[in-house]
Design a protein around this motif. Sequence first.
Motif, PDB file in Angstrom:
ATOM      1  N   TYR A 154       0.857  -1.182   0.000  1.00 27.93           N
ATOM      2  CA  TYR A 154       0.000   0.000   0.000  1.00 27.93           C
ATOM      3  C   TYR A 154       0.897   1.237   0.000  1.00 27.93           C
ATOM      4  CZ  TYR A 154      -3.152  -3.580   1.816  1.00 27.93           C
ATOM      5  OH  TYR A 154      -3.871  -4.743   1.996  1.00 27.93           O
ATOM      6  N   TYR A 155       0.600   2.168  -0.893  1.00 31.36           N
ATOM      7  CA  TYR A 155       1.380   3.402  -0.935  1.00 31.36           C
ATOM      8  C   TYR A 155       0.463   4.594  -0.660  1.00 31.36           C
ATOM      9  CZ  TYR A 155      -0.481   4.132  -5.703  1.00 31.36           C
ATOM     10  OH  TYR A 155      -1.304   4.319  -6.794  1.00 31.36           O
ATOM     11  N   PHE A 156       1.084   5.743  -0.392  1.00 23.28           N
ATOM     12  CA  PHE A 156       0.362   6.981  -0.123  1.00 23.28           C
ATOM     13  C   PHE A 156       0.492   7.876  -1.353  1.00 23.28           C
ATOM     14  CE2 PHE A 156       1.695   5.201   3.868  1.00 23.28           C
ATOM     15  CZ  PHE A 156       0.605   5.370   4.710  1.00 23.28           C
ATOM     16  N   ASN A 157      -0.652   8.281  -1.913  1.00 19.63           N
ATOM     17  CA  ASN A 157      -0.595   9.108  -3.119  1.00 19.63           C
ATOM     18  C   ASN A 157      -0.370  10.576  -2.764  1.00 19.63           C
ATOM     19  OD1 ASN A 157      -3.070  10.154  -2.305  1.00 19.63           O
ATOM     20  ND2 ASN A 157      -4.255   9.202  -3.941  1.00 19.63           N
ATOM     21  N   LYS A 158      -0.530  11.458  -3.739  1.00 18.81           N
ATOM     22  CA  LYS A 158      -0.235  12.877  -3.551  1.00 18.81           C
ATOM     23  C   LYS A 158      -1.044  13.491  -2.420  1.00 18.81           C
ATOM     24  CE  LYS A 158       0.067  17.180  -6.216  1.00 18.81           C
ATOM     25  NZ  LYS A 158      -0.120  17.794  -7.559  1.00 18.81           N
ATOM     26  N   ASN A 159      -2.255  12.998  -2.218  1.00 16.61           N
ATOM     27  CA  ASN A 159      -3.132  13.534  -1.184  1.00 16.61           C
ATOM     28  C   ASN A 159      -3.033  12.760   0.126  1.00 16.61           C
ATOM     29  OD1 ASN A 159      -5.088  15.552  -0.487  1.00 16.61           O
ATOM     30  ND2 ASN A 159      -6.646  13.932  -0.489  1.00 16.61           N
ATOM     31  N   ALA A 160      -2.055  11.830   0.185  1.00 15.19           N
ATOM     32  CA  ALA A 160      -1.847  10.965   1.358  1.00 15.19           C
ATOM     33  C   ALA A 160      -2.921   9.903   1.501  1.00 15.19           C
ATOM     34  CB  ALA A 160      -1.714  11.778   2.643  1.00 15.19           C
ATOM     35  N   ASP A 161      -3.742   9.674   0.450  1.00 13.01           N
ATOM     36  CA  ASP A 161      -4.686   8.556   0.458  1.00 13.01           C
ATOM     37  C   ASP A 161      -3.907   7.246   0.370  1.00 13.01           C
ATOM     38  OD1 ASP A 161      -6.680  10.508   0.321  1.00 13.01           O
ATOM     39  OD2 ASP A 161      -6.726  10.427  -1.872  1.00 13.01           O
ATOM     40  N   ILE A 162      -4.506   6.167   0.870  1.00 15.36           N
ATOM     41  CA  ILE A 162      -3.859   4.852   0.844  1.00 15.36           C
ATOM     42  C   ILE A 162      -4.401   4.062  -0.345  1.00 15.36           C
ATOM     43  CG2 ILE A 162      -3.513   2.688   2.081  1.00 15.36           C
ATOM     44  CD1 ILE A 162      -3.731   4.256   4.683  1.00 15.36           C
ATOM     45  N   GLU A 323      12.207   3.461  -2.040  1.00 16.72           N
ATOM     46  CA  GLU A 323      12.314   4.621  -2.918  1.00 16.72           C
ATOM     47  C   GLU A 323      10.969   4.916  -3.555  1.00 16.72           C
ATOM     48  OE1 GLU A 323      15.237   6.323  -6.477  1.00 16.72           O
ATOM     49  OE2 GLU A 323      15.413   4.262  -5.763  1.00 16.72           O
ATOM     50  N   ALA A 324      10.635   6.193  -3.632  1.00 16.94           N
ATOM     51  CA  ALA A 324       9.330   6.600  -4.140  1.00 16.94           C
ATOM     52  C   ALA A 324       9.234   6.419  -5.655  1.00 16.94           C
ATOM     53  CB  ALA A 324       9.056   8.055  -3.776  1.00 16.94           C
ATOM     54  N   GLU A 325       8.045   6.099  -6.117  1.00 14.02           N
ATOM     55  CA  GLU A 325       7.742   6.043  -7.545  1.00 14.02           C
ATOM     56  C   GLU A 325       6.966   7.304  -7.925  1.00 14.02           C
ATOM     57  OE1 GLU A 325       8.772   3.793  -9.535  1.00 14.02           O
ATOM     58  OE2 GLU A 325       9.225   2.017  -8.314  1.00 14.02           O
ATOM     59  N   ASN A 326       7.233   7.846  -9.083  1.00 18.22           N
ATOM     60  CA  ASN A 326       6.553   9.082  -9.500  1.00 18.22           C
ATOM     61  C   ASN A 326       5.034   8.892  -9.603  1.00 18.22           C
ATOM     62  OD1 ASN A 326       8.911  10.577  -9.657  1.00 18.22           O
ATOM     63  ND2 ASN A 326       9.293  10.033 -11.783  1.00 18.22           N
ATOM     64  N   TRP A 327       4.600   7.714 -10.044  1.00 21.99           N
ATOM     65  CA  TRP A 327       3.169   7.531 -10.248  1.00 21.99           C
ATOM     66  C   TRP A 327       2.414   7.409  -8.926  1.00 21.99           C
ATOM     67  CZ3 TRP A 327       1.788   2.752  -8.311  1.00 21.99           C
ATOM     68  CH2 TRP A 327       2.767   1.753  -8.282  1.00 21.99           C
ATOM     69  N   TRP A 328       3.112   7.270  -7.813  1.00 20.72           N
ATOM     70  CA  TRP A 328       2.423   7.288  -6.522  1.00 20.72           C
ATOM     71  C   TRP A 328       1.758   8.645  -6.277  1.00 20.72           C
ATOM     72  CZ3 TRP A 328       6.566   4.954  -2.711  1.00 20.72           C
ATOM     73  CH2 TRP A 328       6.725   3.599  -3.009  1.00 20.72           C
ATOM     74  N   LEU A 329       2.321   9.687  -6.868  1.00 18.98           N
ATOM     75  CA  LEU A 329       1.858  11.032  -6.583  1.00 18.98           C
ATOM     76  C   LEU A 329       0.617  11.416  -7.385  1.00 18.98           C
ATOM     77  CD1 LEU A 329       5.293  12.854  -6.348  1.00 18.98           C
ATOM     78  CD2 LEU A 329       3.959  11.765  -4.547  1.00 18.98           C
ATOM     79  N   THR A 330       0.114  10.510  -8.189  1.00 19.68           N
ATOM     80  CA  THR A 330      -1.121  10.793  -8.919  1.00 19.68           C
ATOM     81  C   THR A 330      -2.312  10.641  -7.981  1.00 19.68           C
ATOM     82  OG1 THR A 330      -1.328   8.479  -9.609  1.00 19.68           O
ATOM     83  CG2 THR A 330      -0.167   9.968 -11.094  1.00 19.68           C
ATOM     84  N   LEU A 331      -3.380  11.370  -8.268  1.00 17.98           N
ATOM     85  CA  LEU A 331      -4.575  11.292  -7.456  1.00 17.98           C
ATOM     86  C   LEU A 331      -5.487  10.194  -7.996  1.00 17.98           C
ATOM     87  CD1 LEU A 331      -5.330  15.075  -6.868  1.00 17.98           C
ATOM     88  CD2 LEU A 331      -4.254  13.456  -5.326  1.00 17.98           C
ATOM     89  N   VAL A 332      -5.701   9.176  -7.182  1.00 19.25           N
ATOM     90  CA  VAL A 332      -6.545   8.055  -7.601  1.00 19.25           C
ATOM     91  C   VAL A 332      -7.987   8.360  -7.233  1.00 19.25           C
ATOM     92  CG1 VAL A 332      -6.947   5.594  -7.349  1.00 19.25           C
ATOM     93  CG2 VAL A 332      -4.602   6.494  -7.269  1.00 19.25           C
ATOM     94  N   PRO A 333      -8.931   8.257  -8.157  1.00 16.93           N
ATOM     95  CA  PRO A 333     -10.337   8.569  -7.852  1.00 16.93           C
ATOM     96  C   PRO A 333     -10.947   7.577  -6.878  1.00 16.93           C
ATOM     97  CG  PRO A 333     -10.162   7.585 -10.021  1.00 16.93           C
ATOM     98  CD  PRO A 333      -8.756   7.826  -9.571  1.00 16.93           C
TER      99      PRO A 333
END
Length: 333
Positions: A154-162, A323-333
């Motif tokens: 589980y990763y945290f996206n740009k908005n810190a959602d799981i 290490e962080a992945e760039n696509w983690w920072l996308t906002l998932v609907p």
Amino acid sequence: MINTKVLKFSKRIAIILLVAAFSIVGIVACGNTEDISGSGNGSFTQIPETPVPEKTGPLTTDLPSFGLDYKTDISTKNPETPTTEDFPENTKYEIYAPFITPKGNYLIVSYLDTNSLNDMWKKHITRAGSNDNIRWVIRDGDNRKTNPKDGNYYYFNKNADIVHSGNYANGIKLKEFVGGVIVKYNQDWTGTVSDVWTIGGLYKTVLNKDSNNSAGRQGYGKYNNKNLNEFMRAAHNREEGDLSIMLMNVGYASVDDRYNFMFSYEFGVDEYYSFLKTDNNYRKDASYFIGKNPSSYYDTKLNAKINHSGNLNSYNFRFIMTEAENWWLTLVP
């Protein structure tokens, strides 16, 4: 007898030297003065030379020590935004949060300072104090890989959602970040109840257990995965809109790290929530947590205190660094 021609020549040389000397003094004086009177009458005021500032060394970005005696306040004063220093002293808590700043484990924050609390949780999960692109993720219960990104996690996206990533429910947002809150560790791996306050994230469950949610996404129970069911707390029939507090429990360091805490790199995953119908407000209404004194909800309202890392033989949930992945920072609907 003195030669009159030589005498006349000497006088001329002396006059020339005097004229030259006065000219040099005038040039130097003009070069170090400026007319700041505004009258244009040639009145001058001496302006002192400005010293060249000394260069400072590079900022350190070492991992924070785990010492227990450093206190700081992460708030930055902004006249338009209230900070911790603007709130009453009796609303402030000293919390343990070792990954937010380059140094220091204990931070002082008011529970009324919701902006700082939100920022603290995000800085915590991104390990902002290290500034090295290494952040926290949660290893899934069935992940026994050396590299967590080879399995489910589980990763945290740009908005810190799981959001889940892996071979089932890939890219599905499971818990939506609501805000940062102050919370206390329940207990460590020995069963010792803690008296340490820390930073936690208040999350809202996105999916229902069996039926589709309001956005038409299928229930988490339909993935038929015991690890996902455990993480979503199917045992208590957690549904869309249910609130819980997620936090990192440093008392549940990995077995190899318990006796070498300075170099711990895995920590427990705790989740606290209310499931009694008599406390339905604390199940659904974030205003009962955000900006509220943690003493009002921790002991009496959070009647389910779950440690997802208590038995690694069954579930392998842990906060781990990667290490962080760039696509983690996308906002998932």
